[in-house]
Design a protein around this motif. Structure first.
Motif, PDB file in Angstrom:
ATOM      1  N   ASP A 171       7.617   3.543  17.760  1.00 44.76           N
ATOM      2  CA  ASP A 171       8.048   3.370  16.369  1.00 44.76           C
ATOM      3  C   ASP A 171       6.989   2.668  15.515  1.00 44.76           C
ATOM      4  OD1 ASP A 171       8.265   1.045  17.797  1.00 44.76           O
ATOM      5  OD2 ASP A 171      10.178   0.416  16.891  1.00 44.76           O
ATOM      6  N   ALA A 172       5.813   2.342  16.099  1.00 45.44           N
ATOM      7  CA  ALA A 172       4.762   1.695  15.306  1.00 45.44           C
ATOM      8  C   ALA A 172       3.894   2.718  14.574  1.00 45.44           C
ATOM      9  CB  ALA A 172       3.879   0.830  16.214  1.00 45.44           C
ATOM     10  N   VAL A 173       4.003   3.986  14.951  1.00 45.32           N
ATOM     11  CA  VAL A 173       3.181   5.015  14.297  1.00 45.32           C
ATOM     12  C   VAL A 173       3.692   5.228  12.873  1.00 45.32           C
ATOM     13  CG1 VAL A 173       2.511   7.456  14.333  1.00 45.32           C
ATOM     14  CG2 VAL A 173       2.654   6.162  16.485  1.00 45.32           C
ATOM     15  N   LEU A 174       2.756   5.193  11.907  1.00 45.45           N
ATOM     16  CA  LEU A 174       3.145   5.367  10.499  1.00 45.45           C
ATOM     17  C   LEU A 174       2.704   6.751  10.006  1.00 45.45           C
ATOM     18  CD1 LEU A 174       4.169   4.171   7.764  1.00 45.45           C
ATOM     19  CD2 LEU A 174       1.873   3.260   7.418  1.00 45.45           C
ATOM     20  N   GLY A 175       3.674   7.560   9.603  1.00 48.85           N
ATOM     21  CA  GLY A 175       3.354   8.851   8.980  1.00 48.85           C
ATOM     22  C   GLY A 175       2.987   9.955   9.958  1.00 48.85           C
ATOM     23  N   GLY A 176       3.072   9.712  11.246  1.00 47.52           N
ATOM     24  CA  GLY A 176       2.789  10.760  12.242  1.00 47.52           C
ATOM     25  C   GLY A 176       1.421  10.601  12.884  1.00 47.52           C
ATOM     26  N   LEU A 177       1.289  11.131  14.092  1.00 51.19           N
ATOM     27  CA  LEU A 177       0.014  11.051  14.807  1.00 51.19           C
ATOM     28  C   LEU A 177      -1.042  11.868  14.064  1.00 51.19           C
ATOM     29  CD1 LEU A 177       1.384  11.485  18.448  1.00 51.19           C
ATOM     30  CD2 LEU A 177       0.434   9.391  17.425  1.00 51.19           C
TER      31      LEU A 177
ATOM     32  N   TYR B  65       0.845  -1.202   0.000  1.00 47.64           N
ATOM     33  CA  TYR B  65       0.000   0.000   0.000  1.00 47.64           C
ATOM     34  C   TYR B  65       0.878   1.248   0.000  1.00 47.64           C
ATOM     35  CZ  TYR B  65      -3.730  -3.287   1.080  1.00 47.64           C
ATOM     36  OH  TYR B  65      -4.619  -4.324   1.020  1.00 47.64           O
ATOM     37  N   ASN B  66       0.416   2.275  -0.733  1.00 45.70           N
ATOM     38  CA  ASN B  66       1.308   3.435  -0.929  1.00 45.70           C
ATOM     39  C   ASN B  66       1.526   4.261   0.343  1.00 45.70           C
ATOM     40  OD1 ASN B  66      -0.866   5.184  -0.783  1.00 45.70           O
ATOM     41  ND2 ASN B  66      -0.822   5.783  -2.928  1.00 45.70           N
ATOM     42  N   VAL B  67       0.693   4.055   1.390  1.00 45.19           N
ATOM     43  CA  VAL B  67       0.934   4.772   2.653  1.00 45.19           C
ATOM     44  C   VAL B  67       2.270   4.370   3.276  1.00 45.19           C
ATOM     45  CG1 VAL B  67      -1.513   5.114   3.216  1.00 45.19           C
ATOM     46  CG2 VAL B  67      -0.345   3.047   4.001  1.00 45.19           C
ATOM     47  N   MET B  68       2.785   3.221   2.855  1.00 45.99           N
ATOM     48  CA  MET B  68       4.068   2.751   3.422  1.00 45.99           C
ATOM     49  C   MET B  68       5.218   3.705   3.102  1.00 45.99           C
ATOM     50  SD  MET B  68       3.638  -0.398   4.825  1.00 45.99           S
ATOM     51  CE  MET B  68       5.273  -1.050   4.742  1.00 45.99           C
ATOM     52  N   THR B  69       5.067   4.484   2.030  1.00 47.90           N
ATOM     53  CA  THR B  69       6.158   5.406   1.669  1.00 47.90           C
ATOM     54  C   THR B  69       6.327   6.492   2.735  1.00 47.90           C
ATOM     55  OG1 THR B  69       4.624   6.677   0.353  1.00 47.90           O
ATOM     56  CG2 THR B  69       5.973   5.117  -0.839  1.00 47.90           C
ATOM     57  N   ALA B  70       5.298   6.654   3.597  1.00 51.97           N
ATOM     58  CA  ALA B  70       5.397   7.643   4.681  1.00 51.97           C
ATOM     59  C   ALA B  70       6.167   7.079   5.866  1.00 51.97           C
ATOM     60  CB  ALA B  70       3.997   8.067   5.132  1.00 51.97           C
ATOM     61  N   GLY B  71       6.674   5.863   5.734  1.00 45.87           N
ATOM     62  CA  GLY B  71       7.366   5.212   6.850  1.00 45.87           C
ATOM     63  C   GLY B  71       8.722   5.829   7.148  1.00 45.87           C
ATOM     64  N   THR B  72       9.202   5.587   8.358  1.00 42.41           N
ATOM     65  CA  THR B  72      10.561   5.996   8.726  1.00 42.41           C
ATOM     66  C   THR B  72      11.535   5.077   7.985  1.00 42.41           C
ATOM     67  OG1 THR B  72      10.574   4.417  10.530  1.00 42.41           O
ATOM     68  CG2 THR B  72       9.801   6.652  11.050  1.00 42.41           C
ATOM     69  N   PRO B  73      12.828   5.434   7.895  1.00 43.13           N
ATOM     70  CA  PRO B  73      13.790   4.533   7.240  1.00 43.13           C
ATOM     71  C   PRO B  73      13.749   3.128   7.843  1.00 43.13           C
ATOM     72  CG  PRO B  73      14.785   6.681   7.629  1.00 43.13           C
ATOM     73  CD  PRO B  73      13.441   6.727   8.278  1.00 43.13           C
ATOM     74  N   GLU B  74      13.551   3.054   9.180  1.00 39.14           N
ATOM     75  CA  GLU B  74      13.494   1.733   9.831  1.00 39.14           C
ATOM     76  C   GLU B  74      12.251   0.964   9.368  1.00 39.14           C
ATOM     77  OE1 GLU B  74      13.950   4.660  11.594  1.00 39.14           O
ATOM     78  OE2 GLU B  74      16.128   4.328  11.655  1.00 39.14           O
ATOM     79  N   GLN B  75      11.104   1.650   9.278  1.00 37.39           N
ATOM     80  CA  GLN B  75       9.868   0.968   8.836  1.00 37.39           C
ATOM     81  C   GLN B  75       9.998   0.507   7.379  1.00 37.39           C
ATOM     82  OE1 GLN B  75       7.156   4.150   9.809  1.00 37.39           O
ATOM     83  NE2 GLN B  75       6.435   3.138  11.673  1.00 37.39           N
TER      84      GLN B  75
END
Ligand SMILES: Cc1cc2nc3c(=O)[nH]c(=O)nc-3n(C[C@H](O)[C@H](O)[C@H](O)COP(=O)(O)OP(=O)(O)OC[C@H]3O[C@@H](n4cnc5c(N)ncnc54)[C@H](O)[C@@H]3O)c2cc1C
Length: 389
Positions: A221-227, A98-108
């Motif tokens: 670190d489980a938050v994806l793309g910010g709160l 899913y394209n929301v994954m691109t908002a991940g941190t380098p670790e994610q």
């Protein structure tokens, strides 16, 4: 040149590569998948995944530095206009995320996105709930601080596609003070369980189980793309997914027409070929009109998106494309079943399978009624001409 849709030489090559992959690696497995309730043997699946990677069809829209292909929206439509030509959702085996994954941190990105694009770990997306489907404002899943910087998740998510095989789940939960937030939760985390695995109309590679989260603890670190970022990230996701569905529907219409015309032009009944009976040929002509109109719409939206057009207009037009293409494809499948007669009612027949499988395209990623809501609101807010021209 038979179409106003102009492809670059690279796109023409991609089209040919994707077509070959579908014809050689997916279509031959359709009947076996149907007979096996959608689940193919592991070695067959491994072969499909390897072939998809070798054909450079994996991670289409994702950045090359993350392991994707860096496709433009038009490239994506070119590829999916081929990938949708098979039944049983076999294209789902082409590794992607899913394209929301691109908002991940380098670790994610390292932990979830790269493996997903190599076909080594699915990530599911869990938004829908029992009381929140078309209207996500009804989401009740919650995330509360655990007092140590992390979060505790509670809730229940329905229809989680690939949830049964996923290495991790992207879960939407309401974070007090921040609103809807995306969390990546590893499969097997304590407190996660599947409480139902219902059978569905289509036979698909994976299930769509119901996921329960009961006091699931995750780190910061489980938050994806910010709160509070879920709604904004999902907007982009919906546009891409809806356009992808529309492209798949165009693909299905093409395949259905090819198969139905071949049959009608070869079978004789009542002293004439089926195609010479107008009762058979006219519905096929209607299907050709549906397919050609839907295709133009899909390419128009893709090219608008690539030209940097107003995102809200692209969003509304993606709804137009999904609405029209999904409704048209279902009509085409129904007509194709009729063309095949009794054979069209056999699960070994492509038209029978498409008739069942295309039904969900009018439901997921926003039902047809929700697309109509988006379009009708845009007619007022953006103006009629902006929506239809
Ligand atoms: C096979 C499958 C896979 C799915 N995969 C996922 C997934 O991976 N992740 C995920 O989060 N979800 C997934 N979904 C859920 C899907 O997105 C929802 O089913 C869809 O959004 C509709 O929600 P609902 O089922 O609750 O129907 P409802 O929202 O209850 O709608 C029921 C009917 O009422 C109509 N309706 C509702 N509101 C309005 C309105 N305001 N105006 C007019 N009509 C309205 C709808 O159009 C529909 O016809 C999946 C669903 C299916 C069937």
């Amino acid at each position: 040149m038979t179409s106003l849709v102009r492809l670059t030489p690279q796109q023409a090559e991609l089209q040919e590569r994707a077509r070959r992959f579908v014809d050689e690696e997916l279509v031959p497995h359709e009947e076996a998948a149907e007979r096996a309730g959608g689940r193919l043997p592991d070695e067959t699946v491994d072969g499909i995944i390897k072939a998809a990677v070798a054909a450079r069809l994996h991670g289409g829209r994702h950045a090359p530095e993350h392991g994707g292909q860096g496709w433009s929206t038009t490239d994506y439509v070119v590829a999916h206009e081929q990938l949708g030509r098979n039944t049983n959702g076999l294209w789902w085996w082409v590794p992607d995320a899913y394209n929301v994954m691109t908002a991940g941190t380098p670790e994610q990105i390292d932990r979830y996105l790269r493996p997903a694009l190599r076909g080594e770990g699915w990530v599911s997306y869990a938004v829908t709930e029992e009381h929140a489907g078309s209207d996500p404002s009804g989401i009740r899943a919650t995330a509360r601080p655990d007092g140590a910087g992390g979060w505790v998740l509670d809730g229940e998510k329905w229809f989680v596609t690939s949830g049964d095989v996923a290495a991790a789940h992207i879960v939407v939960a309401i974070c007090e003070g921040h609103g809807p937030t995306l969390f990546i939760v590893d499969a097997g985390t304590e407190g996660l369980s599947f409480i139902d695995e219902p059978p569905f109309t289509h036979t698909f590679p994976h299930g769509h189980p119901t996921l329960r989260l009961a006091g699931v603890r995750v780190g910061p670190d489980a938050v994806l793309g910010g709160l509070g970022a879920a709604d904004t990230l999902q907007q982009g996701w919906f546009t891409e997914e809806r356009l992808g569905i529309a492209a798949h529907c165009v693909a299905a219409m093409g395949r259905l027409l090819e198969e139905a015309v071949r049959w009608a032009a070869g079978r004789e009944q009542g002293g004439a070929l089926l195609i010479d009976h107008q009762g058979v040929s006219f519905p096929l002509a209607d299907s050709a009109a549906d397919a050609a109109a839907a295709r133009l719409l899909v390419y128009e939206v893709a090219q608008l998106a690539d030209s940097g057009a107003d995102r809200k207009i692209v969003h509304a037009k993606a709804s137009l494309a999904k609405l029209f293409a999904s409704e048209a494809a279902y009509r085409c499948a129904d007509r194709a079943v009729q063309t095949f007669g009794g054979r069209g009612y056999m699960r070994t027949n492509v038209a029978e399978r498409f008739l069942r499988e295309l039904r969900v395209d009018r439901i997921w990623e926003g039902t047809s009624e929700i697309q109509r809501l988006i379009i009708s609101r845009s007619l007022v807010r953006r103006g009629v001409r902006a929506v239809i021209t």
